[in-house]
Design a protein around this motif. Structure first.
Motif, PDB file in Angstrom:
ATOM      1  N   LEU A  59      21.058  41.188  32.049  1.00  0.00           N
ATOM      2  CA  LEU A  59      22.451  41.186  32.548  1.00  0.00           C
ATOM      3  C   LEU A  59      23.335  41.524  31.633  1.00  0.00           C
ATOM      4  O   LEU A  59      24.221  42.282  31.568  1.00  0.00           O
ATOM      5  CB  LEU A  59      23.004  40.142  33.513  1.00  0.00           C
ATOM      6  N   LEU A  60      23.245  40.921  30.209  1.00  0.00           N
ATOM      7  CA  LEU A  60      24.170  41.032  29.313  1.00  0.00           C
ATOM      8  C   LEU A  60      24.000  42.563  28.213  1.00  0.00           C
ATOM      9  O   LEU A  60      24.890  43.350  28.137  1.00  0.00           O
ATOM     10  CB  LEU A  60      23.944  40.100  28.114  1.00  0.00           C
TER      11      LEU A  60
ATOM     12  N   ILE B 186      23.103  45.170  30.406  1.00  0.00           N
ATOM     13  CA  ILE B 186      23.265  46.238  31.053  1.00  0.00           C
ATOM     14  C   ILE B 186      24.773  46.724  31.029  1.00  0.00           C
ATOM     15  O   ILE B 186      25.710  45.667  31.092  1.00  0.00           O
ATOM     16  CB  ILE B 186      23.121  45.997  32.583  1.00  0.00           C
ATOM     17  N   THR B 187      25.276  47.773  30.867  1.00  0.00           N
ATOM     18  CA  THR B 187      26.566  48.279  30.642  1.00  0.00           C
ATOM     19  C   THR B 187      26.988  49.251  31.820  1.00  0.00           C
ATOM     20  O   THR B 187      26.277  50.418  31.764  1.00  0.00           O
ATOM     21  CB  THR B 187      26.674  48.833  29.111  1.00  0.00           C
ATOM     22  N   PHE B 188      27.834  49.094  32.552  1.00  0.00           N
ATOM     23  CA  PHE B 188      28.251  49.966  33.670  1.00  0.00           C
ATOM     24  C   PHE B 188      29.170  50.766  33.156  1.00  0.00           C
ATOM     25  O   PHE B 188      29.870  50.546  32.085  1.00  0.00           O
ATOM     26  CB  PHE B 188      28.663  49.244  34.836  1.00  0.00           C
ATOM     27  N   PRO B 189      29.280  52.337  33.535  1.00  0.00           N
ATOM     28  CA  PRO B 189      30.198  53.099  33.117  1.00  0.00           C
ATOM     29  C   PRO B 189      31.793  52.871  33.433  1.00  0.00           C
ATOM     30  O   PRO B 189      31.949  51.663  34.675  1.00  0.00           O
ATOM     31  CB  PRO B 189      29.963  54.299  33.548  1.00  0.00           C
ATOM     32  N   GLU B 190      32.688  52.804  32.701  1.00  0.00           N
ATOM     33  CA  GLU B 190      34.130  52.371  33.183  1.00  0.00           C
ATOM     34  C   GLU B 190      34.613  53.297  34.407  1.00  0.00           C
ATOM     35  O   GLU B 190      34.120  54.646  34.420  1.00  0.00           O
ATOM     36  CB  GLU B 190      35.065  52.645  32.073  1.00  0.00           C
ATOM     37  N   LEU B 191      35.620  52.884  35.063  1.00  0.00           N
ATOM     38  CA  LEU B 191      36.088  53.592  36.065  1.00  0.00           C
ATOM     39  C   LEU B 191      37.035  54.895  35.409  1.00  0.00           C
ATOM     40  O   LEU B 191      37.636  54.509  34.520  1.00  0.00           O
ATOM     41  CB  LEU B 191      37.042  52.858  36.745  1.00  0.00           C
TER      42      LEU B 191
ATOM     43  N   PRO C  82      39.497  57.297  34.519  1.00  0.00           N
ATOM     44  CA  PRO C  82      41.122  57.367  34.427  1.00  0.00           C
ATOM     45  C   PRO C  82      41.807  57.905  35.611  1.00  0.00           C
ATOM     46  O   PRO C  82      42.668  57.376  36.150  1.00  0.00           O
ATOM     47  CB  PRO C  82      41.452  57.692  33.045  1.00  0.00           C
ATOM     48  N   ALA C  83      41.210  59.127  35.770  1.00  0.00           N
ATOM     49  CA  ALA C  83      41.937  59.971  36.979  1.00  0.00           C
ATOM     50  C   ALA C  83      41.804  59.124  37.979  1.00  0.00           C
ATOM     51  O   ALA C  83      42.770  59.108  39.028  1.00  0.00           O
ATOM     52  CB  ALA C  83      41.154  61.257  36.821  1.00  0.00           C
TER      53      ALA C  83
ATOM     54  N   GLU D  46      41.547  56.104  38.738  1.00  0.00           N
ATOM     55  CA  GLU D  46      42.395  54.645  38.442  1.00  0.00           C
ATOM     56  C   GLU D  46      43.811  55.061  38.667  1.00  0.00           C
ATOM     57  O   GLU D  46      44.708  54.354  39.438  1.00  0.00           O
ATOM     58  CB  GLU D  46      42.280  54.103  37.190  1.00  0.00           C
ATOM     59  N   SER D  47      44.385  56.350  38.050  1.00  0.00           N
ATOM     60  CA  SER D  47      45.667  56.691  38.306  1.00  0.00           C
ATOM     61  C   SER D  47      45.884  57.039  39.663  1.00  0.00           C
ATOM     62  O   SER D  47      46.993  56.865  40.257  1.00  0.00           O
ATOM     63  CB  SER D  47      45.989  57.827  37.147  1.00  0.00           C
TER      64      SER D  47
ATOM     65  N   LEU E  76      44.656  55.899  42.465  1.00  0.00           N
ATOM     66  CA  LEU E  76      44.676  54.642  43.437  1.00  0.00           C
ATOM     67  C   LEU E  76      46.029  53.940  42.986  1.00  0.00           C
ATOM     68  O   LEU E  76      46.469  53.523  43.897  1.00  0.00           O
ATOM     69  CB  LEU E  76      43.472  53.817  42.805  1.00  0.00           C
ATOM     70  N   ASP E  77      46.377  54.086  41.579  1.00  0.00           N
ATOM     71  CA  ASP E  77      47.630  53.357  41.619  1.00  0.00           C
ATOM     72  C   ASP E  77      48.878  54.018  42.455  1.00  0.00           C
ATOM     73  O   ASP E  77      49.635  53.524  42.832  1.00  0.00           O
ATOM     74  CB  ASP E  77      47.902  53.615  40.026  1.00  0.00           C
ATOM     75  N   ALA E  78      48.786  55.272  42.368  1.00  0.00           N
ATOM     76  CA  ALA E  78      49.672  56.229  43.298  1.00  0.00           C
ATOM     77  C   ALA E  78      49.457  55.795  44.451  1.00  0.00           C
ATOM     78  O   ALA E  78      50.467  55.677  45.220  1.00  0.00           O
ATOM     79  CB  ALA E  78      49.351  57.684  42.801  1.00  0.00           C
TER      80      ALA E  78
END
Lengths: 408, 90
Positions: free
Chosen positions: B18-19, B21-26, B28-29, B31-32, B34-36
C-alpha cells in the motif's frame, strides 16, 4: 517620659535589627514559600531549649497562701520546651503560626495527706510584634503524671483568660488556673514528680515580625520566665531553615532529574510520532485522488445547503466574482475582486450595460431577487405551501417505489 | 505463536504494498473546473432557495438519501445471503 519612650523605641528597633540579622527574612521567606506550595511543619528537637525556673526572691522557699504549701515543697526544675514548630496560616506571605509545646516538671515534697490540695498556676504571654493581626491563643495545662507515669487526678475550676493590656505594639495576655490534687490519687506519696505539659499556639503574625516577648509562669509565686525572642532567634529556626533548604535543594534536583528524563522520553516519542506522521502524509498525498470524490461531495453538500452564506463557501470563494477560461493553461481561473462580497451576490442578477454605435443605451444594473420575496410575502407563502405539498407527494411516491423495489 | 507471526508478516506485506502504490494526482484543470462548479452552484442555489422551501426540502432529501442507503445495504446483505446454499434464500 517622652525621652523614656524614645529610648525604649530605640532599643526595641535595635533589638529588632539584631534579631533580623540572626534570622534572615529571606531564608524565612523561603521556608514559608515552601509551605505555601506544600503544607509543611518543621519541628525542633526536643530539649533544645531549656532554662531553669527560679524565684527572684527565694529560689527554693517561698510562701504562698493556699490549703497546701506547695511552694515550700517546690523544687526548681528544668523546664523544657519540647518542640517549636512553624506552620503556615492563611496567606503565607503575611502570616504564620508558631506552636509551642512546653513541659514543666515539678517536684513536691511531703505528703498531701487525706485532704485535697491545690496550687495556682498562672502564666502569661507577652510579646511585642510590631503588628498584631488575627491573634489567636490556645493554651492550657491538660495532663499531670506522677513519677510512675500514672496520671494524677487533677481538675481545675478556674480558667481565666484576659488581656491585661493591648496596644499597637504590645499585647499581654494572662491565663490562670487553680489545680486540685485529690487525696485518692496521691495519698501516700511523699516525694512526687509531676510534669505539667501545656501547648499553645500563636498565629496570625507577620512573617517578618516574630514574637519578641516572654512567657511567664507563676506557680505559687515561683516565676518562670522564658524569653520568647531567644526561643525563636537563637535556637532552632536557623537550623530548621538549613534543613528545609537542604530538602528544597534535594527536591529541586529530583524534580530536575525527572524533568530531564521526561524531556528525553518526550523527544524520543516525538521523533517516532514525527516519522509516523510523515509516512501518513505521504500516503495521503499519494492516495489523494481516491478520496477526492468524498471531499468534493462534502463541499458540494455544504454549498448546496448553505449557498453563498455557508462558511466553507465564504472561506474558499471570498472576493471571487466568477471564473474565466485561460487558453494557454487550460484552467478555469478565478476573477478576483476586492469589492464584491459573494454572500450578497448570490441572489443578484446583473444586466450588463448595452452600447450601440458608441452610445451607451443603458448602464449595468443588478437586481436582487430576494427583494421580490419581501415585496410579495403572500404569494411566496402560497408558493411554499404548494411546493411543500408537491415534495411530500414526491417523497411518498419515492417510498412506495422503493418498497416495491425491495419487497416486490 | 506461529499464527501470529504469519498474520504479522501478511499485514507487513500488505502495508508495504500500500505504501509503495502511488496514484496519480488529480489534474489541475479538472480541479479548477470543479472549483468553478462549486462556486456557481453556490451562486445559483441562493436563487433556488428563494422559491423553494429550504427546510422541508433539505429534510426530505436527507430522508431520501437515508432510505437509499438502507435499501442498498439490504440488497448487499441479501446478495451475500443468497450465496449461502444452506440459507435457502433465492
Amino acid at each position: 517620659m517622652i525621652r523614656f519612650f524614645s529610648l525604649f523605641k530605640s532599643l526595641y528597633l535595635r533589638s529588632g535589627w539584631i534579631f533580623f540579622k540572626c534570622v534572615s527574612p529571606l531564608l524565612m521567606g523561603a521556608v514559608l514559600a515552601l509551605t505555601a506550595v506544600q503544607p509543611l511543619t518543621v519541628n525542633a528537637a526536643a530539649g533544645e531549649f531549656s532554662f531553669r525556673a527560679f524565684n527572684e526572691s527565694d529560689p527554693v522557699h517561698s510562701e504562698s497562701g493556699g490549703a497546701v504549701n506547695l511552694s515550700e515543697t517546690y523544687r526548681p526544675n528544668q523546664i523544657t520546651i519540647d518542640s517549636v514548630s512553624v506552620d503556615q496560616l492563611g496567606h503565607v506571605d503575611y502570616f504564620y503560626t508558631m506552636f509551642f509545646d512546653i513541659n514543666v516538671p515539678i517536684s513536691i515534697y511531703g505528703a498531701l495527706g487525706g485532704d485535697s490540695g491545690y496550687w495556682d498556676l498562672r502564666y502569661s504571654l507577652l510579646y511585642t510584634p510590631s503588628y498584631v493581626f488575627n491573634y489567636e491563643y490556645k493554651g492550657f495545662p491538660y495532663e499531670i503524671y506522677n513519677e510512675s507515669g500514672i496520671r494524677v487526678d487533677v481538675h481545675t475550676d478556674q480558667l481565666n483568660f484576659r488581656i491585661t493590656s493591648s496596644g499597637e505594639n504590645r499585647l499581654t495576655e494572662e491565663i490562670s488556673s487553680r489545680y486540685y490534687l485529690s487525696s485518692s490519687a496521691n495519698s501516700n506519696s511523699y516525694i512526687s514528680n509531676y510534669n505539667i505539659n501545656f501547648k499553645f499556639q500563636v498565629s496570625g503574625m507577620s512573617r517578618n515580625h516574630y514574637p519578641t516577648g516572654y512567657v511567664t509562669l507563676n506557680l505559687n509565686n515561683m516565676r518562670i520566665v522564658k524569653n520568647f525572642a531567644r526561643l525563636v532567634s537563637a535556637g532552632n529556626i536557623p537550623q530548621l531553615i538549613k534543613e528545609v533548604d537542604k530538602s528544597i535543594d534535594e527536591g529541586n534536583q529530583a524534580a530536575a532529574d525527572r524533568w530531564e528524563e521526561d524531556r528525553f522520553d518526550a523527544e524520543e516519542a516525538g521523533s517516532d510520532m514525527t516519522g509516523f506522521a510523515s509516512q501518513l502524509d505521504n500516503l495521503k498525498n499519494t492516495w489523494s485522488i481516491l478520496w477526492y470524490p468524498i471531499e468534493f461531495t462534502n463541499r458540494f453538500i455544504q454549498v448546496f445547503v448553505g449557498g453563498t452564506s455557508a462558511a466553507a463557501y465564504q472561506d474558499e470563494f471570498a472576493y471571487i466574482t466568477g471564473y474565466t477560461y485561460n487558453d494557454e493553461t487550460g484552467f478555469l481561473e478565478p476573477i478576483m475582486s476586492r469589492s464584491v462580497q459573494p454572500a450578497s451576490a448570490g441572489t443578484g442578477i446583473t444586466f450588463p450595460a448595452f452600447s450601440l454605435m458608441g452610445y451607451q443605451i443603458w448602464d449595468s444594473y443588478t437586481y436582487d431577487l430576494s427583494q421580490v420575496k419581501d415585496q410579495l410575502p403572500v404569494v411566496f407563502d402560497a408558493l411554499y405551501v404548494i411546493i411543500s405539498i408537491l415534495e411530500m407527494l414526491w417523497f411518498v411516491g419515492y417510498l412506495r417505489k422503493k418498497y416495491e423495489e425491495v419487497f416486490g | 505463536m506461529v499464527q501470529f507471526i504469519i498474520i504479522g508478516a501478511i499485514i507487513a506485506i500488505i502495508v508495504a504494498y500500500l505504501l509503495v502504490i502511488t496514484f496519480p494526482e488529480l489534474a489541475p484543470a479538472v480541479e479548477s473546473a470543479l472549483d468553478a462548479l462549486i462556486f456557481y452552484v453556490g451562486q445559483a442555489i441562493d436563487i433556488v432557495w428563494i422559491f423553494v422551501p429550504k427546510t422541508i426540502t433539505i429534510t426530505l432529501m436527507s430522508l431520501a438519501v437515508a432510505v437509499e442507503v438502507v435499501v442498498l445495504g439490504y440488497k448487499f446483505v441479501m446478495w451475500i445471503l443468497r450465496k449461502i446454499p444452506t440459507a435457502g434464500i433465492s
